[in-house]
Structures are given as structure tokens and as C-alpha cells.
Design a protein around this motif. Structure first.
Motif, PDB file in Angstrom:
ATOM      1  N   PRO A  78     -18.064 -36.453  -5.920  1.00  0.00           N
ATOM      2  CA  PRO A  78     -17.224 -35.483  -5.218  1.00  0.00           C
ATOM      3  C   PRO A  78     -15.816 -35.445  -5.807  1.00  0.00           C
ATOM      4  CG  PRO A  78     -17.653 -37.403  -3.829  1.00  0.00           C
ATOM      5  CD  PRO A  78     -18.422 -37.598  -5.099  1.00  0.00           C
ATOM      6  N   ILE A  79     -15.194 -34.282  -5.702  1.00  0.00           N
ATOM      7  CA  ILE A  79     -13.827 -34.177  -6.208  1.00  0.00           C
ATOM      8  C   ILE A  79     -12.851 -34.642  -5.134  1.00  0.00           C
ATOM      9  CG2 ILE A  79     -14.414 -32.354  -7.838  1.00  0.00           C
ATOM     10  CD1 ILE A  79     -13.070 -30.345  -6.031  1.00  0.00           C
ATOM     11  N   SER A  80     -11.711 -35.160  -5.575  1.00  0.00           N
ATOM     12  CA  SER A  80     -10.731 -35.721  -4.654  1.00  0.00           C
ATOM     13  C   SER A  80     -10.003 -34.623  -3.878  1.00  0.00           C
ATOM     14  CB  SER A  80      -9.712 -36.560  -5.425  1.00  0.00           C
ATOM     15  OG  SER A  80      -8.860 -35.710  -6.181  1.00  0.00           O
ATOM     16  N   HIS A  81      -9.311 -35.049  -2.847  1.00  0.00           N
ATOM     17  CA  HIS A  81      -8.501 -34.135  -2.030  1.00  0.00           C
ATOM     18  C   HIS A  81      -7.476 -33.439  -2.926  1.00  0.00           C
ATOM     19  CE1 HIS A  81      -6.446 -32.654   1.539  1.00  0.00           C
ATOM     20  NE2 HIS A  81      -5.314 -33.112   1.035  1.00  0.00           N
ATOM     21  N   GLN A  82      -6.818 -34.200  -3.805  1.00  0.00           N
ATOM     22  CA  GLN A  82      -5.812 -33.639  -4.709  1.00  0.00           C
ATOM     23  C   GLN A  82      -6.432 -32.637  -5.671  1.00  0.00           C
ATOM     24  OE1 GLN A  82      -2.430 -34.192  -4.419  1.00  0.00           O
ATOM     25  NE2 GLN A  82      -2.394 -32.454  -5.799  1.00  0.00           N
ATOM     26  N   ASP A  83      -7.622 -32.936  -6.178  1.00  0.00           N
ATOM     27  CA  ASP A  83      -8.312 -32.003  -7.078  1.00  0.00           C
ATOM     28  C   ASP A  83      -8.637 -30.693  -6.365  1.00  0.00           C
ATOM     29  OD1 ASP A  83      -8.234 -33.771  -9.222  1.00  0.00           O
ATOM     30  OD2 ASP A  83     -10.234 -34.590  -8.796  1.00  0.00           O
ATOM     31  N   LYS A  84      -9.031 -30.793  -5.102  1.00  0.00           N
ATOM     32  CA  LYS A  84      -9.329 -29.588  -4.315  1.00  0.00           C
ATOM     33  C   LYS A  84      -8.074 -28.746  -4.138  1.00  0.00           C
ATOM     34  CE  LYS A  84     -13.089 -31.680  -1.713  1.00  0.00           C
ATOM     35  NZ  LYS A  84     -13.519 -32.178  -0.395  1.00  0.00           N
ATOM     36  N   LEU A  85      -6.950 -29.407  -3.850  1.00  0.00           N
ATOM     37  CA  LEU A  85      -5.686 -28.677  -3.696  1.00  0.00           C
ATOM     38  C   LEU A  85      -5.285 -28.006  -5.003  1.00  0.00           C
ATOM     39  CD1 LEU A  85      -3.643 -31.177  -1.493  1.00  0.00           C
ATOM     40  CD2 LEU A  85      -4.458 -28.910  -0.818  1.00  0.00           C
ATOM     41  N   ASN A  86      -5.475 -28.709  -6.107  1.00  0.00           N
ATOM     42  CA  ASN A  86      -5.139 -28.132  -7.412  1.00  0.00           C
ATOM     43  C   ASN A  86      -6.012 -26.929  -7.724  1.00  0.00           C
ATOM     44  OD1 ASN A  86      -3.087 -29.966  -7.917  1.00  0.00           O
ATOM     45  ND2 ASN A  86      -4.436 -31.392  -8.989  1.00  0.00           N
ATOM     46  N   LEU A  87      -7.288 -27.021  -7.425  1.00  0.00           N
ATOM     47  CA  LEU A  87      -8.199 -25.899  -7.651  1.00  0.00           C
ATOM     48  C   LEU A  87      -7.825 -24.718  -6.760  1.00  0.00           C
ATOM     49  CD1 LEU A  87     -10.649 -24.698  -9.037  1.00  0.00           C
ATOM     50  CD2 LEU A  87     -12.105 -25.916  -7.403  1.00  0.00           C
ATOM     51  N   LEU A  88      -7.498 -24.999  -5.523  1.00  0.00           N
ATOM     52  CA  LEU A  88      -7.061 -23.954  -4.589  1.00  0.00           C
ATOM     53  C   LEU A  88      -5.828 -23.239  -5.142  1.00  0.00           C
ATOM     54  CD1 LEU A  88      -7.480 -22.722  -1.693  1.00  0.00           C
ATOM     55  CD2 LEU A  88      -5.864 -24.458  -0.906  1.00  0.00           C
ATOM     56  N   LYS A  89      -4.848 -24.016  -5.599  1.00  0.00           N
ATOM     57  CA  LYS A  89      -3.637 -23.427  -6.174  1.00  0.00           C
ATOM     58  C   LYS A  89      -3.961 -22.601  -7.421  1.00  0.00           C
ATOM     59  CE  LYS A  89      -1.105 -27.013  -6.811  1.00  0.00           C
ATOM     60  NZ  LYS A  89      -0.040 -27.983  -7.082  1.00  0.00           N
ATOM     61  N   ASP A  90      -4.843 -23.107  -8.260  1.00  0.00           N
ATOM     62  CA  ASP A  90      -5.201 -22.388  -9.493  1.00  0.00           C
ATOM     63  C   ASP A  90      -5.795 -21.013  -9.186  1.00  0.00           C
ATOM     64  OD1 ASP A  90      -4.321 -24.436 -11.109  1.00  0.00           O
ATOM     65  OD2 ASP A  90      -6.330 -25.230 -11.534  1.00  0.00           O
ATOM     66  N   ILE A  91      -6.713 -20.959  -8.247  1.00  0.00           N
ATOM     67  CA  ILE A  91      -7.351 -19.676  -7.908  1.00  0.00           C
ATOM     68  C   ILE A  91      -6.329 -18.724  -7.292  1.00  0.00           C
ATOM     69  CG2 ILE A  91      -9.113 -18.530  -6.512  1.00  0.00           C
ATOM     70  CD1 ILE A  91     -10.793 -21.134  -6.788  1.00  0.00           C
ATOM     71  N   LEU A  92      -5.523 -19.226  -6.365  1.00  0.00           N
ATOM     72  CA  LEU A  92      -4.501 -18.386  -5.741  1.00  0.00           C
ATOM     73  C   LEU A  92      -3.487 -17.897  -6.775  1.00  0.00           C
ATOM     74  CD1 LEU A  92      -3.833 -20.391  -2.446  1.00  0.00           C
ATOM     75  CD2 LEU A  92      -5.096 -18.231  -2.680  1.00  0.00           C
ATOM     76  N   ASN A  93      -3.099 -18.784  -7.691  1.00  0.00           N
ATOM     77  CA  ASN A  93      -2.180 -18.406  -8.762  1.00  0.00           C
ATOM     78  C   ASN A  93      -2.775 -17.307  -9.633  1.00  0.00           C
ATOM     79  OD1 ASN A  93       0.424 -19.222  -9.218  1.00  0.00           O
ATOM     80  ND2 ASN A  93      -0.148 -21.228 -10.004  1.00  0.00           N
ATOM     81  N   ASN A  94      -4.052 -17.442  -9.974  1.00  0.00           N
ATOM     82  CA  ASN A  94      -4.715 -16.428 -10.785  1.00  0.00           C
ATOM     83  C   ASN A  94      -4.741 -15.087 -10.063  1.00  0.00           C
ATOM     84  OD1 ASN A  94      -5.165 -18.198 -12.879  1.00  0.00           O
ATOM     85  ND2 ASN A  94      -7.282 -18.626 -12.304  1.00  0.00           N
ATOM     86  N   HIS A  95      -5.038 -15.094  -8.790  1.00  0.00           N
ATOM     87  CA  HIS A  95      -5.038 -13.852  -8.010  1.00  0.00           C
ATOM     88  C   HIS A  95      -3.637 -13.240  -8.015  1.00  0.00           C
ATOM     89  CE1 HIS A  95      -8.903 -14.246  -5.384  1.00  0.00           C
ATOM     90  NE2 HIS A  95      -9.130 -14.522  -6.661  1.00  0.00           N
ATOM     91  N   GLN A  96      -2.635 -14.084  -7.850  1.00  0.00           N
ATOM     92  CA  GLN A  96      -1.262 -13.589  -7.791  1.00  0.00           C
ATOM     93  C   GLN A  96      -0.824 -13.035  -9.143  1.00  0.00           C
ATOM     94  OE1 GLN A  96       1.961 -14.962  -8.998  1.00  0.00           O
ATOM     95  NE2 GLN A  96       2.912 -13.245  -7.965  1.00  0.00           N
ATOM     96  N   MET A  97      -1.125 -13.725 -10.206  1.00  0.00           N
ATOM     97  CA  MET A  97      -0.656 -13.310 -11.533  1.00  0.00           C
ATOM     98  C   MET A  97      -1.463 -12.146 -12.106  1.00  0.00           C
ATOM     99  SD  MET A  97       0.262 -17.009 -13.172  1.00  0.00           S
ATOM    100  CE  MET A  97       1.055 -16.346 -14.613  1.00  0.00           C
TER     101      MET A  97
END
Length: 92
Positions: free
Chosen positions: A2-21
């Protein structure tokens, strides 16, 4: 593994950043956001502010999945996307 809590947050930020950019995205990205948020919301150290942000992102992803014009949905949430990424940086 399983991926860590921090990895999940980073992935969440990456997807949101991609949507924003990019001002575009896919239904599968919205589905991934939804799954990430659900798994993050059960974290024991999650405070009320973080919970509220994750609930907003969950609604955004749910509406994106059901949207006929996903790119328009993403474009209409540019301010929120920027704010969510900033907020997530505060609790990572």
C-alpha cells in the motif's frame, strides 16, 4: 504494497495541479481523486479543516465523473483547485 498517507497526498496534489494547469482532465482522474479522498478521510490525525477540504474535493470529483463537459467543469473550478493545492501543502 500500500502507498503511504504522504504518497496519497502527493498524488492528490499532482492530479489537482494537472487539472489546474491544463484546464482539462479525464473521468478516470476524477475517479482516482474520489478513491484517494475516501482513503485519506479515514486517517486518524485528520483535522476538521482537512476533512472539509477533502469533502469539497470529493464533491468536485463526483461532479466531474458525472459531467457531460468535464473540461468546462474543471475550468469553472480553477480558483478552488489552486486553493486546494495550497491547503494540502499546509497539512502535508
Amino acid at each position: 504494497m500500500p502507498i503511504s498517507h504522504q504518497d496519497k497526498l502527493n498524488l492528490l496534489k499532482d492530479i489537482l495541479n494537472n487539472h489546474q494547469m491544463d484546464c482539462c482532465g479525464s473521468v478516470s482522474e476524477c475517479e482516482q481523486l474520489k478513491r484517494l479522498v475516501k482513503s485519506l478521510m479515514v486517517h486518524p490525525s485528520l483535522d476538521e479543516h482537512a476533512q472539509s477540504i477533502l469533502e469539497e474535493i470529493y464533491k468536485y470529483s463526483q461532479h466531474g465523473i458525472n459531467s457531460v463537459h468535464l473540461d468546462n467543469h474543471i475550468e469553472s473550478h480553477q480558483n478552488e483547485l489552486t486553493q486546494w493545492v495550497s491547503d494540502i501543502n499546509q497539512f502535508t
